[in-house]
Scaffold this motif. Structure first.
Motif, short mmCIF file in Angstrom:
data_model
loop_
_atom_site.label_atom_id
_atom_site.label_comp_id
_atom_site.label_asym_id
_atom_site.label_seq_id
_atom_site.Cartn_x
_atom_site.Cartn_y
_atom_site.Cartn_z
N VAL A 29 47.55 24.03 36.97
CA VAL A 29 45.90 24.80 36.22
C VAL A 29 46.34 25.41 35.34
N PRO A 30 46.69 26.78 35.72
CA PRO A 30 47.09 27.80 35.64
C PRO A 30 48.13 28.11 34.03
N LEU A 31 48.92 26.66 34.41
CA LEU A 31 50.27 26.92 33.04
C LEU A 31 49.58 26.31 32.23
N PHE A 48 41.08 32.42 31.88
CA PHE A 48 42.15 31.51 32.78
C PHE A 48 42.29 32.48 34.21
N VAL A 49 42.63 33.89 33.62
CA VAL A 49 42.48 34.69 34.51
C VAL A 49 42.53 34.69 36.55
N ILE A 50 40.89 34.84 36.13
CA ILE A 50 40.11 34.03 36.67
C ILE A 50 40.19 32.77 38.10
N VAL A 51 40.51 32.01 36.72
CA VAL A 51 40.59 30.29 37.20
C VAL A 51 42.05 30.62 38.24
N GLY A 52 42.65 31.28 37.70
CA GLY A 52 44.45 30.82 38.01
C GLY A 52 44.07 32.03 39.55
N VAL A 53 43.48 33.23 40.52
CA VAL A 53 42.97 33.36 40.83
C VAL A 53 42.77 32.43 41.54
N ALA A 63 43.79 30.81 45.26
CA ALA A 63 43.74 31.12 46.59
C ALA A 63 43.17 29.86 47.29
N VAL A 64 42.56 28.66 46.40
CA VAL A 64 42.27 27.73 47.62
C VAL A 64 43.71 27.53 48.09
N VAL A 65 44.90 27.22 47.18
CA VAL A 65 46.04 26.73 47.79
C VAL A 65 47.02 27.03 48.97
N PHE A 66 46.24 29.15 48.82
CA PHE A 66 46.66 29.06 49.87
C PHE A 66 46.17 28.86 51.99
N VAL A 67 44.59 28.99 51.04
CA VAL A 67 43.66 29.26 51.95
C VAL A 67 43.99 27.45 52.59
N LYS A 68 44.19 26.41 52.02
CA LYS A 68 44.68 25.59 52.64
C LYS A 68 45.86 24.87 52.92
#
Length: 80
Positions: A25-27, A55-60, A64-69
């Motif tokens: 998504v951030p790409l 997009f910076v906020i969406v990327g963060v 974060a979601v990928v890291f937690v999951k």
């Protein structure tokens, strides 16, 4: 076979998770024709600039979601 991995755990290499697809998504910010226009303006800033900030906020959030999951969850018995 012996376990040569640095962590001492078998199979501690790269693992696939469907959550990793969220990192694409951030790409989308790299596709400039999607954001390369002036309107609509937000507080006097053209769309191109405020969309990059969004997009910076969406990327963060995506990272974060990928890291937690996808982080490893150790059993409480292994820490002893």
């Amino acid at each position: 076979m012996s376990d040569d991995s640095p962590g001492g755990r078998a199979g501690s290499g790269l693992r696939w998770s469907n959550w990793n697809l969220l990192l694409l998504v951030p790409l989308a910010i790299l596709i400039t024709p999607l954001t390369n226009f002036r309107g609509p303006a937000l507080l006097g800033m053209p769309f191109f600039y405020w969309s990059q900030l969004a997009f910076v906020i969406v990327g963060v959030v995506c990272v974060a979601v990928v890291f937690v999951k996808t982080k490893d969850r150790r059993d409480e018995g292994q820490d002893k």
